[in-house]
Write a protein that holds these residues in place. Structure first.
Motif, PDB file in Angstrom:
ATOM      1  N   THR A  32       1.062  -1.182  -0.237  1.00 50.49           N
ATOM      2  CA  THR A  32      -0.027  -0.091  -0.113  1.00 50.49           C
ATOM      3  C   THR A  32       0.603   1.443   0.264  1.00 50.49           C
ATOM      4  N   GLY A  33       2.277   0.885   0.126  1.00 50.06           N
ATOM      5  CA  GLY A  33       2.936   2.146   0.457  1.00 50.06           C
ATOM      6  C   GLY A  33       4.451   1.756   0.233  1.00 50.06           C
ATOM      7  N   ASN A  34       5.384   2.440  -0.209  1.00 53.28           N
ATOM      8  CA  ASN A  34       7.242   1.697  -0.776  1.00 53.28           C
ATOM      9  C   ASN A  34       6.900   0.806   0.280  1.00 53.28           C
ATOM     10  N   VAL A  35       8.031   0.299   0.541  1.00 57.96           N
ATOM     11  CA  VAL A  35       8.918  -0.828   0.425  1.00 57.96           C
ATOM     12  C   VAL A  35       9.551  -1.141   0.919  1.00 57.96           C
ATOM     13  N   THR A  36      10.701  -0.961   1.572  1.00 61.76           N
ATOM     14  CA  THR A  36      11.818  -0.671   1.620  1.00 61.76           C
ATOM     15  C   THR A  36      12.762  -1.537   2.451  1.00 61.76           C
ATOM     16  N   LEU A  37      13.442  -2.522   1.966  1.00 62.31           N
ATOM     17  CA  LEU A  37      14.283  -3.149   3.154  1.00 62.31           C
ATOM     18  C   LEU A  37      15.875  -2.703   3.399  1.00 62.31           C
ATOM     19  N   SER A  38      16.346  -2.194   4.441  1.00 60.94           N
ATOM     20  CA  SER A  38      17.410  -2.062   4.991  1.00 60.94           C
ATOM     21  C   SER A  38      18.534  -3.195   4.352  1.00 60.94           C
ATOM     22  N   SER A  39      19.821  -2.544   4.590  1.00 61.69           N
ATOM     23  CA  SER A  39      21.180  -3.356   3.467  1.00 61.69           C
ATOM     24  C   SER A  39      21.204  -3.998   5.594  1.00 61.69           C
ATOM     25  N   GLY A  40      21.576  -4.916   5.022  1.00 64.37           N
ATOM     26  CA  GLY A  40      22.422  -6.126   6.295  1.00 64.37           C
ATOM     27  C   GLY A  40      20.875  -7.644   6.673  1.00 64.37           C
ATOM     28  N   PHE A  41      19.860  -6.576   6.180  1.00 65.86           N
ATOM     29  CA  PHE A  41      18.507  -7.359   6.298  1.00 65.86           C
ATOM     30  C   PHE A  41      18.146  -8.363   4.887  1.00 65.86           C
ATOM     31  N   THR A  42      17.344  -9.428   5.647  1.00 65.07           N
ATOM     32  CA  THR A  42      17.046 -10.241   4.731  1.00 65.07           C
ATOM     33  C   THR A  42      15.448 -10.227   4.585  1.00 65.07           C
ATOM     34  N   LEU A  43      15.160 -10.227   3.450  1.00 65.40           N
ATOM     35  CA  LEU A  43      13.285 -10.169   3.510  1.00 65.40           C
ATOM     36  C   LEU A  43      13.510 -11.824   2.951  1.00 65.40           C
ATOM     37  N   MET A  44      12.871 -12.411   3.144  1.00 62.29           N
ATOM     38  CA  MET A  44      12.025 -13.996   2.691  1.00 62.29           C
ATOM     39  C   MET A  44      10.562 -14.091   2.734  1.00 62.29           C
ATOM     40  N   VAL A  45      10.374 -14.251   1.020  1.00 65.32           N
ATOM     41  CA  VAL A  45       9.431 -15.110   0.858  1.00 65.32           C
ATOM     42  C   VAL A  45       8.616 -15.932   0.554  1.00 65.32           C
ATOM     43  N   ASP A  46       7.733 -16.540   1.469  1.00 67.18           N
ATOM     44  CA  ASP A  46       7.539 -17.944   1.908  1.00 67.18           C
ATOM     45  C   ASP A  46       6.766 -18.941   0.091  1.00 67.18           C
ATOM     46  N   SER A  47       7.230 -19.590  -0.646  1.00 68.29           N
ATOM     47  CA  SER A  47       7.010 -19.993  -2.311  1.00 68.29           C
ATOM     48  C   SER A  47       5.318 -20.213  -1.639  1.00 68.29           C
ATOM     49  N   GLY A  48       4.368 -19.355  -2.737  1.00 71.57           N
ATOM     50  CA  GLY A  48       3.075 -19.770  -2.913  1.00 71.57           C
ATOM     51  C   GLY A  48       2.798 -18.309  -3.263  1.00 71.57           C
ATOM     52  N   VAL A  49       3.151 -17.663  -2.583  1.00 71.26           N
ATOM     53  CA  VAL A  49       2.907 -15.881  -1.358  1.00 71.26           C
ATOM     54  C   VAL A  49       2.977 -15.373  -2.952  1.00 71.26           C
ATOM     55  N   VAL A  50       1.685 -13.847  -2.794  1.00 68.14           N
ATOM     56  CA  VAL A  50       1.433 -13.456  -3.612  1.00 68.14           C
ATOM     57  C   VAL A  50       1.975 -11.579  -3.194  1.00 68.14           C
ATOM     58  N   VAL A  51       2.128 -11.023  -3.739  1.00 65.65           N
ATOM     59  CA  VAL A  51       2.415  -9.584  -3.802  1.00 65.65           C
ATOM     60  C   VAL A  51       2.370  -9.250  -4.452  1.00 65.65           C
ATOM     61  N   ARG A  52       0.902  -8.264  -4.170  1.00 68.94           N
ATOM     62  CA  ARG A  52       0.086  -7.340  -5.257  1.00 68.94           C
ATOM     63  C   ARG A  52       0.302  -5.628  -4.711  1.00 68.94           C
ATOM     64  N   PHE A  53       0.939  -5.022  -6.006  1.00 70.70           N
ATOM     65  CA  PHE A  53       1.372  -3.493  -5.870  1.00 70.70           C
ATOM     66  C   PHE A  53       0.384  -2.609  -5.805  1.00 70.70           C
ATOM     67  N   GLN A  54      -0.107  -1.778  -5.434  1.00 66.22           N
ATOM     68  CA  GLN A  54      -1.039  -0.575  -5.436  1.00 66.22           C
ATOM     69  C   GLN A  54      -0.638   0.634  -6.311  1.00 66.22           C
ATOM     70  N   ALA A  55      -1.109   1.014  -7.080  1.00 65.12           N
ATOM     71  CA  ALA A  55      -0.582   1.732  -8.022  1.00 65.12           C
ATOM     72  C   ALA A  55       0.885   2.672  -7.485  1.00 65.12           C
ATOM     73  N   ASN A  56       2.092   2.854  -8.068  1.00 65.52           N
ATOM     74  CA  ASN A  56       2.868   4.011  -7.938  1.00 65.52           C
ATOM     75  C   ASN A  56       4.091   3.811  -6.723  1.00 65.52           C
ATOM     76  N   GLN A  57       3.711   2.344  -6.355  1.00 64.07           N
ATOM     77  CA  GLN A  57       4.556   1.949  -5.229  1.00 64.07           C
ATOM     78  C   GLN A  57       5.474   0.790  -5.517  1.00 64.07           C
ATOM     79  N   GLY A  58       6.518  -0.103  -4.611  1.00 63.81           N
ATOM     80  CA  GLY A  58       7.748   0.008  -4.980  1.00 63.81           C
ATOM     81  C   GLY A  58       8.128  -0.857  -3.828  1.00 63.81           C
ATOM     82  N   LEU A  59       9.416  -2.188  -3.994  1.00 61.29           N
ATOM     83  CA  LEU A  59       9.531  -2.851  -2.805  1.00 61.29           C
ATOM     84  C   LEU A  59      11.436  -2.226  -3.418  1.00 61.29           C
ATOM     85  N   TYR A  60      12.291  -1.747  -3.109  1.00 58.92           N
ATOM     86  CA  TYR A  60      13.444  -1.624  -2.726  1.00 58.92           C
ATOM     87  C   TYR A  60      14.273  -2.347  -1.447  1.00 58.92           C
ATOM     88  N   ILE A  61      15.296  -2.674  -2.606  1.00 57.18           N
ATOM     89  CA  ILE A  61      15.570  -4.370  -1.922  1.00 57.18           C
ATOM     90  C   ILE A  61      17.256  -3.125  -1.413  1.00 57.18           C
TER      91      ILE A  61
END
Length: 97
Positions: free
Chosen positions: A44-73
């Protein structure tokens, strides 16, 4: 009485399924896991993962982005067999399809 309890159980379970999405936004400064039980994840808003950390997304997960939102790793993204799509996607992005 039994019919009332069964009906109530069906209504509660139906609400749980309907409300099964997880809204996400903001900065994550810790190792984070998105399990399938929380799917779909709605960005629903930009998602940022800070340096040195891990985002694990489980198998089968659906990630939906609302307009103009992003994932910054800036750390590590681990996602295998996950689907990243638009919030307008009702075919491929539906966890029920």
């Amino acid at each position: 009485m039994r019919t009332v309890l069964v009906t109530l159980l069906i209504v509660v379970l139906g609400l749980s399924v309907a409300l099964g999405q997880t809204n996400v936004s903001g900065t994550f400064s810790a190792n984070t896991f998105w399990p399938r039980a929380g799917s779909p994840y709605i960005v629903t808003g930009n998602v940022t993962l800070s340096s040195g950390f891990t985002l694990m997304v489980d198998s089968g997960v659906v990630v939906r982005f609302q307009a103009n939102q992003g994932l910054y790793i800036y750390g590590t993204l681990k996602a295998r067999h996950a689907l990243f799509t638009s919030s307008k996607d009702t075919v491929g992005g539906s966890p029920n399809k």
